[in-house]
Scaffold this active site. Structure first.
Site, short mmCIF file in Angstrom:
data_model
loop_
_atom_site.label_atom_id
_atom_site.label_comp_id
_atom_site.label_asym_id
_atom_site.label_seq_id
_atom_site.Cartn_x
_atom_site.Cartn_y
_atom_site.Cartn_z
CG HIS A 357 -1.99 -0.97 1.22
ND1 HIS A 357 -3.25 -0.73 0.71
CD2 HIS A 357 -2.02 -2.24 1.65
CE1 HIS A 357 -3.99 -1.80 0.84
NE2 HIS A 357 -3.26 -2.75 1.40
CE LYS A 544 -6.33 13.97 0.37
NZ LYS A 544 -6.66 12.72 -0.30
NE ARG A 545 -3.63 10.10 10.24
CZ ARG A 545 -3.38 9.15 11.14
NH1 ARG A 545 -4.22 8.17 11.33
NH2 ARG A 545 -2.30 9.22 11.89
CE LYS A 550 -2.29 10.80 3.30
NZ LYS A 550 -2.92 9.92 2.30
CB THR A 652 -10.02 5.09 -1.04
OG1 THR A 652 -9.48 5.40 0.24
CG2 THR A 652 -9.40 3.80 -1.56
CE LYS A 656 -13.92 6.12 0.88
NZ LYS A 656 -12.97 6.18 2.00
C1 26W Z 1 4.18 0.68 9.93
C2 26W Z 1 3.44 1.97 9.91
C3 26W Z 1 2.44 2.01 8.80
C4 26W Z 1 1.11 1.92 9.08
C5 26W Z 1 0.19 1.94 8.07
C6 26W Z 1 2.85 2.12 7.50
C7 26W Z 1 1.94 2.15 6.49
C8 26W Z 1 0.61 2.05 6.76
C9 26W Z 1 -0.42 2.04 5.66
C10 26W Z 1 0.04 1.14 4.55
C11 26W Z 1 -0.70 3.43 5.18
C12 26W Z 1 -1.91 3.51 4.31
O1 26W Z 1 -3.02 3.56 4.81
N1 26W Z 1 -1.71 3.56 3.00
C13 26W Z 1 -2.78 3.94 2.11
O2 26W Z 1 -3.47 2.80 1.64
C14 26W Z 1 -4.61 3.17 0.89
C15 26W Z 1 -5.36 1.90 0.54
O3 26W Z 1 -4.66 1.17 -0.40
C16 26W Z 1 -4.21 3.96 -0.34
O4 26W Z 1 -5.37 4.38 -1.00
C17 26W Z 1 -3.37 5.17 0.06
O5 26W Z 1 -2.90 5.84 -1.09
C18 26W Z 1 -2.23 4.75 0.95
O6 26W Z 1 -1.55 5.88 1.45
#
Ligand code: 26W
Length: 815
Positions: A357, A544-545, A550, A652, A656
């Site tokens: 992701h 978004k976060r 971003k 995503t 929406k």
């Molecule tokens: C280890 C810390 C950590 C925690 C969560 C690293 C990375 C994450 C996630 C992978 C971050 C995340 O939510 N990524 C998002 O995933 C979405 C679903 O596929 C995408 O639409 C977003 O672009 C992406 O940033």
């Protein structure tokens, strides 16, 4: 689909109220009404839930450390098709269904995109009739609640289980599972066979809490099983014979209880920064081990053939967080089933598939060998053996030692979890076309060159039932009036809306619906913040976060530029705009928190400046999450998707917004590329560096933000505002943001893209003046958004990954 008459429902509700609370309905609290209603609904679906079969088809298990479900009542009613009779019935009992819907807790067991995607996938798996279940953690505290104090983010614990239990869950103590941490592992001979013995481990009990996932008007009720960590109960069936011996002192007992309960205590609030905490590793192994053992137990209970596990079970890992599924499954096949390494390996890599992701280096999980060795001795042994064999494979194939080092699972004393996932699965997918290409050509190039057949793209999607039907009932109603009901189960049908693109009556209705949704949001903003926003102004939204990539900062710089223009020319003809933000920052992410403070300070400045005379408003809505998204997204005219190209894997919310008729302002990043492919540049606003340009800067340098700053005086002015006192109540935060742009050379090319962004924003503003052109564009966006339903995504996962080569693939091959 179930049916229940109003009369029957009322009887049912009343008797449930008596059995649960021994109270008359009119004396019960709102909370009790809600509990009773949920309990009635659970009864109604109970039979279908139990009926979920195992032995007829392949089952999918979706492992995710986050599930961002959102409220369930409304979507459950919608999917069951009983909303009307229940609404009417409740009304006759003096209860307002909408009040109940609004008072439901919103379980925030996720950070953002990844967790919400998992929830959309659950909805779609059930709705397309797939037997697909989720495994995750029942965190006692979800993602913190965000409050602003003097413009700064303050985190408040999300104590969402105040009632003890969650409305929709069913606890199953008879299905608890033992998870082992630490201890000593050695081989012992038993009847001529070598057996792996794990002694002195710390036993932790994983207690399953099941949430029903109801399909849309069909017979599927799948399960999301969330595990809570506990000290093993006295009556816990599984043997702990070799467990660590607790002498029984009071203090030791307390420490042990703390050790076990701590694991599922709180969700890590990071969504991009890997921190390497021991507790996180415990969480990862805890839910993975419980889930894999659970699958194994069920499998054995049905007396299925272990040699065919991969034909009956698909295990999907959502990013690397559940990567320990690999060694855990190997452990069971080797140590419990006694299979050979080769067979166990063959089954494992044909069972497990993996989604990546993010390409952000700082998000990649790497666990220190020493940490894993101590916490998970047996698991580490298996990882080490996988690595050994993988290296010998690589050495037999390549001579480039650098390449082999890059691909190695263990390197420099760390275990690279992405490498483990790729080496150990049959499918690796990215989440949008561009993202997958970047994985193949850049980030995971070595692996792609080695095993290209493992790689595939699955562009993300969203549950249109929640994000359109439920969040925007008026728009849904219009669509159904125009093209009939079919789009609800086949969103590609939305395309038929294009037939109305020159129908001014339809375009007027679209305008009216957007306006009504804007009024609802304006009312919320008025109630909460006492800010008067004009629903006739353009609602320009970025939710978004909060992350530097971003680029909320780019949005802010444009707002500041507009503000200066108004100050310079008070009679300027500008389309009134309301800029709306919603974003949580990870508590330890200092720059992100500074950006929040800066935006809030600018909002204060602009909103209270009489010279602006309502032309510009800036609102930062606190505590953005699923429930607020359902209010905000239908009310947006403009969707801000302005990440630095290459950095946003998919996004995503872009989908929406599009589905709700907002116009996208975007860089060609993530799934924006696919939005562009669908509707063309004439139906969205594009700006910014291309992926090639960003990659080129990253590789060859050549960008100097300070040069830009000195040449573009408009830009210099707003950047200087950060540190020259122009923005009141701003201290060191302004300096921090300034430094990120100037001193540290603007890592995310904010200043580089600022001018082009301003140009695109100007064009957008011009277009908004032409009401029919704008609404036509909006209609075309809605009409082409069907491909972004997660039903499409999940069918592709089924067809290309989970069921490929399986009999039931037929069903998912109809795309
Ligand atoms: C280890 C810390 C950590 C925690 C969560 C690293 C990375 C994450 C996630 C992978 C971050 C995340 O939510 N990524 C998002 O995933 C979405 C679903 O596929 C995408 O639409 C977003 O672009 C992406 O940033």
């Amino acid at each position: 689909m179930i049916t229940i008459s109003k009369r029957k429902f009322k009887q049912y509700f009343e008797s449930k109220m008596y059995s649960l609370y021994a109270q008359p309905i009119n004396e019960a609290s709102n909370e009790q009404h809600l509990n009773v209603l949920a309990s009635v609904l659970k009864d109604l679906i109970a039979k279908k839930w139990v009926d979920t079969k195992i032995d007829t088809e392949k089952e999918v298990y979706y492992f995710s450390i986050e599930f961002l479900l959102g409220r369930q009542l409304k979507s459950n009613l919608l999917n069951l098709g009983v909303e009307n009779s229940i609404r009417e019935g409740l009304k006759e009992l003096g209860i307002n269904l909408d009040d109940l819907i609004q008072s439901e807790v919103d379980p925030a067991l996720g950070n953002g995109g990844l967790g919400r995607l998992a929830a959309c996938f659950l909805d779609s798996m059930a709705s397309v009739g797939m037997s697909g279940h989720g495994y995750g953690i029942r965190y006692k505290y979800g993602l913190f609640k965000q409050k602003f104090v003097n413009g700064c983010q303050v985190e408040v614990p999300d104590n969402w289980l105040t009632q003890g239990n969650y409305l929709w869950e069913v606890v199953r103590p008879n299905k608890a599972i033992l998870v082992k941490f630490e201890g000593d592992v050695y081989l012992e001979e038993h009847d001529g066979n070598l057996k792996v013995i794990h002694k002195n481990y710390i036993p932790v009990m994983a207690m399953p809490y099941d949430i029903p996932i109801i399909g849309y008007r069909n017979n599927s009720v799948n399960t999301l099983r969330l595990w809570k960590s506990e000290i093993p109960r006295r009556d816990f069936g599984q043997t702990t014979a070799n467990a660590k011996n607790y002498s029984g002192s009071y203090e030791e007992a307390l420490n042990y209880k703390y050790y076990t309960e701590e694991i599922s205590q709180v969700l890590y609030p990071n969504d991009s920064n890997y921190a390497g905490r021991l507790l996180r590793l415990k969480q990862e192994y805890f839910f993975v081990s419980a889930g894999i053992q659970d699958i194994y137990r069920k499998y054995k209970k049905h007396k299925l053939n272990i040699h065919e596990l991969h034909k009956k079970v698909a295990i999907h890992i959502n990013d690397t967080h559940p990567a320990l599924c690999v060694p855990e499954l190997m452990r069971i096949l080797l140590d419990i089933e006694g299979l050979s390494w080769d067979e166990a390996w063959n089954i494992t890599i044909n069972t497990i598939s993996y989604t990546n992701h993010t390409i952000m280096a700082e998000a990649m999980e790497k666990w220190p060998v020493e940490m894993m060795k101590k916490l998970l001795p047996r698991i580490y042994m298996i990882v080490e053996e996988i690595n050994k064999r993988y290296l010998s494979y690589l050495n037999s194939k390549y001579s480039d030692q650098n390449k082999i080092r890059r691909m190695s699972i263990i390197n420099n004393g760390n275990i690279n979890m992405a490498n483990l996932c790729i080496a150990s699965s049959y499918s690796v997918n990215g989440v949008a076309k561009l993202h997958t290409t970047l994985l193949e050509k850049e980030v995971l190039k070595d692996f792609y060159d080695d095993t290209p057949y493992k790689f595939n793209n699955k562009t993300n999607g969203i549950a249109h039932r929640r994000w359109l039907m439920s969040a925007n009932p008026e728009l849904s109603g219009l669509i159904t009036n125009l093209i009939g009901e079919e789009w609800k189960t086949d969103t590609f049908k939305l395309k038929e809306l294009e037939n109305y693109k020159n129908d001014n009556h339809v375009l007027d209705r679209l305008d009216e619906i957007k306006y009504n949704n804007k009024v609802l949001l304006s009312n919320y903003i008025m109630d909460k913040y006492d800010i008067d926003v004009d629903p006739n102004s353009i609602f320009d939204v970025q939710v978004k976060r909060l992350h530097a990539y971003k680029r909320q900062l780019l949005n802010l710089i444009n707002i500041m530029t507009l503000y200066h223009k108004i100050l310079d020319n008070p009679d300027m003809d500008i389309e009134p705009r309301t800029f709306i933000f919603g974003a949580k920052a990870a508590p330890g992410y200092y720059l992100a928190k500074c950006i929040i403070k800066v935006i809030n300070s600018v909002a204060d400045l602009i909103n209270n400046d009489p010279r602006v005379r309502g032309k510009l408003k800036v609102v930062f809505i606190e505590n953005y999450g699923v429930s607020l998204a359902e209010l905000i997204i239908p009310a947006a005219n403009v969707s801000e998707q302005i990440s630095t190209t290459t950095k946003e894997a998919s996004g995503t919310s872009n989908m929406k917004f599009m589905m709700n008729g907002a116009i996208t302002m975007a860089t060609l990043d993530g799934a924006n590329v696919e939005i562009h492919e669908l509707i063309g540049k004439e139906n969205m606003f594009l700006f910014g560096l291309t992926a090639e340009e960003v990659l080129n800067y990253n590789k060859n340098g050549g960008y100097s933000s300070i040069d830009l700053y000195h040449t573009d005086l408009g830009l210099k002015q707003v950047v200087d505002d950060l540190i020259n006192g122009f923005i009141p109540n701003l201290g060191k935060e302004g300096r921090e943001v300034y430094d990120s742009l100037i001193t540290y050379n603007d890592e995310y090319f904010v200043l580089r893209d600022a001018k082009d962004y301003e140009r695109a924003q100007r064009e957008l503003s011009e277009l908004y003046k032409k009401k029919y052109d704008w609404n036509r564009m909006s209609l075309i966006n809605i009409a082409n958004s069907g491909v972004f339903s997660s039903d499409r995504t999940i069918k592709e996962y089924g067809r290309d990954i989970w069921f490929r080569g399986c009999e039931i693939n037929e069903e998912f091959n109809k795309l």
